[in-house]
Design a protein around this motif. Structure first.
Motif, PDB file in Angstrom:
ATOM      1  N   SER A 100      14.801  -1.788  -4.022  1.00 31.21           N
ATOM      2  CA  SER A 100      14.980  -1.708  -5.474  1.00 31.21           C
ATOM      3  C   SER A 100      14.211  -2.810  -6.179  1.00 31.21           C
ATOM      4  O   SER A 100      13.584  -2.580  -7.224  1.00 31.21           O
ATOM      5  CB  SER A 100      16.471  -1.798  -5.834  1.00 31.21           C
ATOM      6  N   ARG A 101      14.239  -4.022  -5.620  1.00 33.11           N
ATOM      7  CA  ARG A 101      13.507  -5.130  -6.230  1.00 33.11           C
ATOM      8  C   ARG A 101      12.001  -4.970  -6.042  1.00 33.11           C
ATOM      9  O   ARG A 101      11.218  -5.290  -6.932  1.00 33.11           O
ATOM     10  CB  ARG A 101      13.969  -6.469  -5.636  1.00 33.11           C
ATOM     11  N   MET A 102      11.583  -4.489  -4.891  1.00 33.04           N
ATOM     12  CA  MET A 102      10.157  -4.320  -4.624  1.00 33.04           C
ATOM     13  C   MET A 102       9.537  -3.260  -5.521  1.00 33.04           C
ATOM     14  O   MET A 102       8.398  -3.409  -5.979  1.00 33.04           O
ATOM     15  CB  MET A 102       9.941  -3.947  -3.153  1.00 33.04           C
ATOM     16  N   ILE A 103      10.268  -2.188  -5.794  1.00 27.82           N
ATOM     17  CA  ILE A 103       9.733  -1.079  -6.577  1.00 27.82           C
ATOM     18  C   ILE A 103      10.000  -1.271  -8.061  1.00 27.82           C
ATOM     19  O   ILE A 103       9.097  -1.181  -8.888  1.00 27.82           O
ATOM     20  CB  ILE A 103      10.324   0.262  -6.103  1.00 27.82           C
ATOM     21  N   GLY A 104      11.242  -1.555  -8.425  1.00 27.39           N
ATOM     22  CA  GLY A 104      11.594  -1.713  -9.824  1.00 27.39           C
ATOM     23  C   GLY A 104      11.657  -0.372 -10.538  1.00 27.39           C
ATOM     24  O   GLY A 104      11.933   0.670  -9.931  1.00 27.39           O
ATOM     25  N   SER A 105      11.366  -0.370 -11.828  1.00 20.88           N
ATOM     26  CA  SER A 105      11.416   0.845 -12.646  1.00 20.88           C
ATOM     27  C   SER A 105      10.276   0.827 -13.652  1.00 20.88           C
ATOM     28  O   SER A 105       9.542  -0.159 -13.757  1.00 20.88           O
ATOM     29  CB  SER A 105      12.760   0.928 -13.381  1.00 20.88           C
ATOM     30  N   GLY A 149       8.623  -3.644 -10.366  1.00 22.49           N
ATOM     31  CA  GLY A 149       8.762  -4.610  -9.294  1.00 22.49           C
ATOM     32  C   GLY A 149       7.416  -4.965  -8.683  1.00 22.49           C
ATOM     33  O   GLY A 149       6.350  -4.544  -9.128  1.00 22.49           O
ATOM     34  N   GLN A 150       7.486  -5.736  -7.623  1.00 27.56           N
ATOM     35  CA  GLN A 150       6.309  -6.293  -6.957  1.00 27.56           C
ATOM     36  C   GLN A 150       5.312  -5.212  -6.528  1.00 27.56           C
ATOM     37  O   GLN A 150       4.104  -5.300  -6.796  1.00 27.56           O
ATOM     38  CB  GLN A 150       6.805  -7.070  -5.735  1.00 27.56           C
ATOM     39  N   LEU A 151       5.795  -4.158  -5.875  1.00 25.87           N
ATOM     40  CA  LEU A 151       4.918  -3.100  -5.384  1.00 25.87           C
ATOM     41  C   LEU A 151       4.348  -2.283  -6.533  1.00 25.87           C
ATOM     42  O   LEU A 151       3.166  -1.915  -6.511  1.00 25.87           O
ATOM     43  CB  LEU A 151       5.689  -2.198  -4.412  1.00 25.87           C
ATOM     44  N   TRP A 152       5.160  -1.977  -7.528  1.00 24.51           N
ATOM     45  CA  TRP A 152       4.704  -1.180  -8.664  1.00 24.51           C
ATOM     46  C   TRP A 152       3.577  -1.912  -9.399  1.00 24.51           C
ATOM     47  O   TRP A 152       2.558  -1.323  -9.754  1.00 24.51           O
ATOM     48  CB  TRP A 152       5.864  -0.893  -9.607  1.00 24.51           C
ATOM     49  N   GLU A 153       3.751  -3.208  -9.631  1.00 22.55           N
ATOM     50  CA  GLU A 153       2.721  -3.983 -10.315  1.00 22.55           C
ATOM     51  C   GLU A 153       1.450  -4.075  -9.475  1.00 22.55           C
ATOM     52  O   GLU A 153       0.329  -4.013 -10.004  1.00 22.55           O
ATOM     53  CB  GLU A 153       3.240  -5.380 -10.639  1.00 22.55           C
ATOM     54  N   LEU A 154       1.612  -4.218  -8.158  1.00 23.24           N
ATOM     55  CA  LEU A 154       0.449  -4.284  -7.273  1.00 23.24           C
ATOM     56  C   LEU A 154      -0.330  -2.973  -7.320  1.00 23.24           C
ATOM     57  O   LEU A 154      -1.567  -2.970  -7.399  1.00 23.24           O
ATOM     58  CB  LEU A 154       0.900  -4.598  -5.849  1.00 23.24           C
ATOM     59  N   LYS A 155       0.378  -1.851  -7.267  1.00 25.66           N
ATOM     60  CA  LYS A 155      -0.271  -0.541  -7.367  1.00 25.66           C
ATOM     61  C   LYS A 155      -1.032  -0.409  -8.680  1.00 25.66           C
ATOM     62  O   LYS A 155      -2.193   0.024  -8.706  1.00 25.66           O
ATOM     63  CB  LYS A 155       0.784   0.571  -7.270  1.00 25.66           C
ATOM     64  N   ASP A 156      -0.409  -0.798  -9.782  1.00 26.17           N
ATOM     65  CA  ASP A 156      -1.032  -0.666 -11.099  1.00 26.17           C
ATOM     66  C   ASP A 156      -2.280  -1.530 -11.231  1.00 26.17           C
ATOM     67  O   ASP A 156      -3.309  -1.098 -11.762  1.00 26.17           O
ATOM     68  CB  ASP A 156      -0.032  -1.024 -12.194  1.00 26.17           C
ATOM     69  N   ILE A 157      -2.195  -2.766 -10.767  1.00 24.80           N
ATOM     70  CA  ILE A 157      -3.334  -3.663 -10.948  1.00 24.80           C
ATOM     71  C   ILE A 157      -4.504  -3.229 -10.065  1.00 24.80           C
ATOM     72  O   ILE A 157      -5.673  -3.340 -10.469  1.00 24.80           O
ATOM     73  CB  ILE A 157      -2.938  -5.129 -10.685  1.00 24.80           C
ATOM     74  N   CYS A 158      -4.232  -2.691  -8.875  1.00 21.35           N
ATOM     75  CA  CYS A 158      -5.314  -2.194  -8.024  1.00 21.35           C
ATOM     76  C   CYS A 158      -5.990  -0.992  -8.675  1.00 21.35           C
ATOM     77  O   CYS A 158      -7.223  -0.864  -8.635  1.00 21.35           O
ATOM     78  CB  CYS A 158      -4.782  -1.820  -6.643  1.00 21.35           C
ATOM     79  N   HIS A 159      -5.212  -0.122  -9.292  1.00 19.54           N
ATOM     80  CA  HIS A 159      -5.790   1.042  -9.963  1.00 19.54           C
ATOM     81  C   HIS A 159      -6.611   0.616 -11.165  1.00 19.54           C
ATOM     82  O   HIS A 159      -7.598   1.259 -11.519  1.00 19.54           O
ATOM     83  CB  HIS A 159      -4.685   2.011 -10.383  1.00 19.54           C
TER      84      HIS A 159
END
Length: 320
Positions: A81-86, A91-101
């Motif tokens: 839940s913390r890694m993904i967020g909403s 969260g950490q993974l969601w932001e990482l995905k967005d910044i890579c895109h």
């Protein structure tokens, strides 16, 4: 500096894109740092997952349904839940995905194959993690109740609608244990799939490092995060910098030192130049700059900013 995350959209005049391009080095550095951090978070999640091994099993297989694993399953869901967020609190993974895109957009993929692969792999990790989180929720929420229901339906007169109706027992209509077990199989597959995808992304990111030699913020990050570099790639920072700078780790440390000097981080620059000398005693730039920095009046008191020590060279922040 606080972490920034921006949308990939831009206005008709392209101002947003121009603003991003002017800060591209910062966002690439942020993506690499976030990747380091996420790998560490996944290792913690995987360690929790391994605690669900069945000690009675012949091969130590993962058993997510046993009551003794309840605490570990809850911790797994909390970490996910913390890694993904909403969407409103990423969260950490969601932001990482967005910044890579954002850094490696679809229209630019023919010109940056490595970046496109990292973007694709982390996008795949994100989608697997979303499914994993949902399945962990199902196992936590319905698994214990489903197992109790199965036990009751097989040992008592729970029928539809009653014992005299002649209709089949609930246990013959729905094998609730089998349904939950299948979800458990999905959890195991998703955990392993995320691990495989991250392993591929780790390899591609390492291959990208020579392409990022011109980004002083990435070079500084490698110098500041030596322990994570070693843990992630099994190489020390000297070896990675040598690969990035045509076989000369000293050139890499000098590149980091010049960036520190530009931001007036004199103690960090001095440490980086000393590392360059340790790699190459004949490095003229390092010798000259060390002499200049040490000759500065009030060097230690006036010119050395506060710093956060990690290992070797301190971390003065993401910019400077």
């Amino acid at each position: 500096m606080a972490k920034q995350c921006v949308s990939a959209s831009s206005g008709p005049d392209g101002k947003h894109r121009n603003w991003f391009e002017g800060r591209r080095n910062h966002f690439i550095r942020q993506a690499v740092a976030d990747f380091f951090g996420f790998i560490n978070s996944f290792h913690q999640l995987y360690a929790e997952y391994l605690c669900c091994r069945n000690p009675a099993g012949s091969r130590g297989d993962i058993d997510l349904l046993g009551p003794e694993t309840n605490e570990h399953r809850l911790k797994m869901w909390d970490r996910l839940s913390r890694m993904i967020g909403s969407e409103t609190d990423k969260g950490q993974l969601w932001e990482l995905k967005d910044i890579c895109h954002l850094i490696w957009p679809e229209h630019d993929r023919r010109h940056n194959v490595h970046g496109a692969l990292v973007d694709w792999l982390l996008g795949s990790v994100f989608h697997e993690a979303m499914k994993l989180k949902e399945n962990i929720y199902l196992v936590n929420t319905y698994g214990p109740a489903a197992l109790r229901l199965r036990g009751l339906s097989s040992s008592s007169s729970i029928c539809l609608p009653d014992a005299a109706s002649g209709r089949p027992r609930l246990s013959t209509m729905v094998d609730v244990e089998l349904l939950i077990q299948r979800i458990g199989v999905d959890v195991r597959r998703q955990m392993e799939q995320i691990g495989i995808l991250l392993g591929q992304a780790t390899y591609i990111l390492r291959m990208m490092m020579p392409e990022l030699a011109a980004n002083p913020l990435v070079v500084r990050l490698l110098v500041e995060e030596e322990e994570r570099v070693q843990a992630l790639w099994g190489e020390d920072t000297d070896a990675v910098l040598a690969d990035m700078f045509a076989g000369s780790a000293a050139r890499g440390f000098c590149a980091a030192a010049r960036s520190y000097l530009a931001g007036q981080w004199y103690s960090q620059a001095l440490a980086a130049y000393n590392r360059a000398i340790a790699c190459d005693e004949c490095c003229e730039e390092a010798r000259e700059k060390i002499a200049e920095i040490e000759a500065m009046p009030g060097n230690k008191e006036t010119h050395c900013r506060p710093m956060h020590v990690h290992r070797g060279i301190a971390n003065p922040g993401k910019q400077g």
